[in-house]
Scaffold this active site. Structure first.
Site, PDB file in Angstrom:
ATOM      1  N   ASP A   2      17.656 -35.771 -72.701  1.00  0.00           N
ATOM      2  CA  ASP A   2      16.649 -35.558 -71.655  1.00  0.00           C
ATOM      3  C   ASP A   2      16.299 -36.832 -70.886  1.00  0.00           C
ATOM      4  O   ASP A   2      15.691 -36.771 -69.825  1.00  0.00           O
ATOM      5  CB  ASP A   2      15.387 -34.868 -72.210  1.00  0.00           C
ATOM      6  N   ARG A   3      16.691 -37.984 -71.422  1.00  0.00           N
ATOM      7  CA  ARG A   3      16.372 -39.226 -70.706  1.00  0.00           C
ATOM      8  C   ARG A   3      17.559 -39.706 -69.880  1.00  0.00           C
ATOM      9  O   ARG A   3      18.698 -39.325 -70.145  1.00  0.00           O
ATOM     10  CB  ARG A   3      16.016 -40.335 -71.688  1.00  0.00           C
TER      11      ARG A   3
ATOM     12  N   LYS B 181      12.573 -32.725 -69.203  1.00  0.00           N
ATOM     13  CA  LYS B 181      13.239 -33.753 -68.424  1.00  0.00           C
ATOM     14  C   LYS B 181      14.734 -33.633 -68.669  1.00  0.00           C
ATOM     15  O   LYS B 181      15.146 -33.036 -69.662  1.00  0.00           O
ATOM     16  CB  LYS B 181      12.703 -35.137 -68.753  1.00  0.00           C
TER      17      LYS B 181
ATOM     18  N   ASP C 142      19.979 -40.184 -73.669  1.00  0.00           N
ATOM     19  CA  ASP C 142      19.512 -40.476 -75.026  1.00  0.00           C
ATOM     20  C   ASP C 142      19.993 -39.444 -76.040  1.00  0.00           C
ATOM     21  O   ASP C 142      20.829 -38.598 -75.729  1.00  0.00           O
ATOM     22  CB  ASP C 142      17.977 -40.570 -75.046  1.00  0.00           C
TER      23      ASP C 142
ATOM     24  N   SER D  46      14.843 -37.207 -80.476  1.00  0.00           N
ATOM     25  CA  SER D  46      15.119 -37.866 -79.198  1.00  0.00           C
ATOM     26  C   SER D  46      15.897 -39.172 -79.359  1.00  0.00           C
ATOM     27  O   SER D  46      16.990 -39.185 -79.894  1.00  0.00           O
ATOM     28  CB  SER D  46      13.796 -38.098 -78.472  1.00  0.00           C
ATOM     29  N   HIS D  47      15.312 -40.282 -78.948  1.00  0.00           N
ATOM     30  CA  HIS D  47      16.015 -41.557 -78.940  1.00  0.00           C
ATOM     31  C   HIS D  47      15.865 -42.316 -80.253  1.00  0.00           C
ATOM     32  O   HIS D  47      16.376 -43.426 -80.374  1.00  0.00           O
ATOM     33  CB  HIS D  47      15.463 -42.403 -77.795  1.00  0.00           C
TER      34      HIS D  47
ATOM     35  N   ASP E 106      18.933 -36.642 -77.343  1.00  0.00           N
ATOM     36  CA  ASP E 106      18.902 -35.204 -77.046  1.00  0.00           C
ATOM     37  C   ASP E 106      19.141 -34.892 -75.572  1.00  0.00           C
ATOM     38  O   ASP E 106      18.961 -33.751 -75.135  1.00  0.00           O
ATOM     39  CB  ASP E 106      17.580 -34.588 -77.521  1.00  0.00           C
TER      40      ASP E 106
HETATM   41  C1  G1P Z   1       7.434 -41.521 -75.524  1.00  0.00           C
HETATM   42  C2  G1P Z   1       7.325 -41.829 -74.054  1.00  0.00           C
HETATM   43  C3  G1P Z   1       6.899 -40.583 -73.305  1.00  0.00           C
HETATM   44  C4  G1P Z   1       7.873 -39.442 -73.591  1.00  0.00           C
HETATM   45  C5  G1P Z   1       8.009 -39.251 -75.086  1.00  0.00           C
HETATM   46  C6  G1P Z   1       9.074 -38.214 -75.425  1.00  0.00           C
HETATM   47  O1  G1P Z   1       6.180 -41.120 -76.036  1.00  0.00           O
HETATM   48  O2  G1P Z   1       6.428 -42.884 -73.813  1.00  0.00           O
HETATM   49  O3  G1P Z   1       6.835 -40.874 -71.941  1.00  0.00           O
HETATM   50  O4  G1P Z   1       7.450 -38.256 -73.005  1.00  0.00           O
HETATM   51  O5  G1P Z   1       8.371 -40.485 -75.716  1.00  0.00           O
HETATM   52  O6  G1P Z   1      10.333 -38.560 -74.942  1.00  0.00           O
HETATM   53  P1  G1P Z   1       5.171 -42.125 -76.812  1.00  0.00           P
HETATM   54  O7  G1P Z   1       5.945 -42.707 -77.949  1.00  0.00           O
HETATM   55  O8  G1P Z   1       4.805 -43.180 -75.815  1.00  0.00           O
HETATM   56  O9  G1P Z   1       4.003 -41.272 -77.209  1.00  0.00           O
HETATM   57 ZN    ZN Z   2      14.862 -37.440 -75.561  1.00  0.00          ZN
END
Ligand code: G1P
Ligand code: ZN
Length: 544
Positions: free
Chosen positions: A282-283, A377, A278, A113-114, A280
């Protein structure tokens, strides 16, 4: 080609977190590490004979190698058809779309992801089921249990597939199809939004916008949809080429990491609309001219205006938000007289509600918004939703949000993250807090009296499964709330997240600075947890 049975031994800690298994690349590259996890996924699927699997990732370092490994293993395990994104690219929402459209039995998405990418940075893998959504808690647990006892995996010797050429190859009984990464997803977007109205909006000489793909996966999607299909001015999509290390940046769409975009949205000649996604895809972060739109507010505004958008013109079944997300969308649901669900953090909990037809829209404070068009998302989807609303209402994003506050009141919201905290210290802060939950009600901290305190647990209304210990919630007598939990996606030390929100409906007090509006609450939580004192931190690492 002969299928080879390779002996292996378990690796500790292959437990998926909030969103799949995330570790440093160096850990993933150990012989057998990725293979063990993938075989454990296949073992949970039981008989893979003839099944269809989608494979793609966010293009980060090790994406291509991992895909070749997974393709061989999938063929050796008997899959009948493998659908792979060109260049190994599939954004998370696009993967979800492809799984659903091609009625696949599931998909493997390679992404952290990010989190940053590169040889010394993060890699990740997650499994999505036939509905296109993240594996449920029980499937995830079964995969993890499998990784603890695994003793062999299956693979075969075959030349690497050409990931860059669209076409079909046969490996054993598996037909491997390399598909256009963007087309299915872009077509789906055209069915949901009024492209003609958006085209008219963006052709207006005074409407300039910018989409920051952050050198991550959404570049090709944004170019195709925004510039090619919608006619947004060429050059409006920046950092559009996915790079293995995201250009050395942090592909996290927030005010800190999307610097160039933020600069374009402020200053002397700010653009009308800005957005970023982000690693991937999804954000989403959406910005008006000189105006930051909090993701909690964004979800509420989309819900309140959904019927303006073709895909949602008949109204919403219901909405859902993750527990730490502000209650702004709850107020819209109450007005619309539709159900509103509160789920634990992470996308996997929304899928059951969507499959059961209980919700249409959902979101999280962490820049995640989505709907039942896929089971993830979806960053670009949210951007198109906003553009569609702006086009219909003929008003700037900022006015839309301000008018929303006038109508519903405003939920001031902030999240403070303390990153890379010593795990033992973080654990002790949380444990001490949990031990004191029963004693807190009635006590006052920095002028805030605690009304109720608990550790959130969730019973899935569809399958009855229970998820306990999902974050401590403190409710105060004036309606404010603080949530505190540990991140489940970090890869080093512990990340403590503190979420504060406060409702305001005095029309004269709707335009305050968020941090100022919540400063009392922030003092109260420090008095309760002593987090800064114990960890020696002066301030959070990230504020959103
Ligand atoms: C974080 C975000 C959560 C999201 C997840 C994946 O998880 O807070 O809302 O679904 O990334 O993108 P966390 O690191 O808080 O467990
Ligand atoms: Zn992501």
């Amino acid at each position: 080609m002969t299928v080879v049975k390779v002996k292996t031994t378990p690796f500790a800690g292959q437990k998926p977190g909030t969103s799949g298994l995330r570790k440093k690349v160096t850990e993933f590259k150990q012989a057998g590490y990725l293979e063990n996890f993938v075989q454990s996924v296949f073992n949970v699927l039981d008989d893979c004979k003839g099944k269809v699997l989608v494979i793609g990732g966010d293009g980060r370092y090790y994406n291509r190698e991992a895909i070749q490994i997974i393709v061989r293993m999938a063929a050796a395990n008997g899959f009948g058809r493998l659908i792979v994104g060109q260049g190994g690219i599939l954004s998370t929402p696009a993967a979800s779309c492809v799984i659903r459209k091609h009625q696949a039995d599931g998909g493997i998405i390679l992404s952290a992801s990010h989190n940053p990418g590169g040889p010394d940075e993060d890699f990740g893998i997650k499994f999505n089921g036939a509905n296109g959504g993240p594996a449920t808690e029980s499937v995830t647990e079964a995969i993890y249990q499998g990784t603890r006892t695994i003793d062999h995996y299956l693979t075969l010797e075959s030349p690497a597939i050409d990931l860059d050429r669209i076409g079909t190859t046969q490996i054993e009984g598996a037909r491997v199809e390399v598909i256009d990464s963007v087309a299915d997803y872009a077509d789906l977007m055209e069915t949901l939004f009024d492209f003609e109205k958006i085209r008219a909006l963006v052709s207006n000489k005074r409407f300039h916008m910018c989409f920051d793909a952050m050198h991550a996966v959404t570049g090709p999607y944004a170019l195709e949809i925004l510039e090619k299909r919608l006619g947004v001015e060429p050059g409006s999509v920046i950092h559009a080429v996915p790079l293995e290390d995201f250009g050395g940046g942090h592909p996290d769409p927030n005010l800190v990491h999307a610097k160039e975009l933020v600069a374009k949205m402020n200053g002397d000649a700010p653009l009308a609309f800005g957005a970023a996604s982000d690693g991937d895809g999804d954000r989403n972060m959406v910005l008006g001219s000189g105006f930051y739109i909090n993701p909690c507010d964004s979800l509420a505004v989309l819900a309140a205006n959904a019927t303006l958008v073709p895909g949602y013109k008949d109204g919403l079944q219901g909405v859902a938000r993750s527990m730490p997300t502000s209650r702004a969308v709850d107020r819209v649901a109450a007005r619309l007289d539709i159900p509103c669900f509160e789920t634990p953090t992470g996308w996997k909990f929304f899928g059951n509600l969507m499959d059961a037809g209980k919700i249409t829209l959902c979101g999280e404070e962490s820049f995640g918004t989505g709907s039942d068009h896929v089971r993830e998302k979806d960053g670009l989807w949210a951007v198109l939703f906003w553009l569609n609303i702006i086009a219909v209402l003929g008003k700037p994003a900022r006015s839309i949000v301000r008018e929303h506050w006038q109508e519903y009141g405003r939920d001031y919201f902030t999240r403070h993250d303390y990153e890379n905290v010593d795990s033992a210290q973080a654990g002790s802060v949380i444990d001490t807090l949990k031990a004191s939950l029963a004693d807190l009600p009635g006590k006052t901290f920095a002028g805030f009296e605690v009304e109720a305190a608990d550790d959130f647990s969730y019973v899935d209304p569809v399958d009855g499964s229970e998820s306990k210990a999902q974050g401590v919630r403190l409710f105060f007598t004036n309606g404010s709330r603080v949530v505190i939990r540990l991140s489940g996606t970090g890869t080093s030390g512990a990340t403590v997240r503190i979420y504060c929100d406060r409702f305001e409906n005095d029309p004269g007090l709707l335009g305050s600075d968020t941090q100022r509006a919540l400063s009392g609450l922030i003092d109260a939580i420090e008095e309760i947890t002593k987090l800064r004192q114990i960890t020696g931190r002066q301030r959070p690492d990230v504020i959103t």
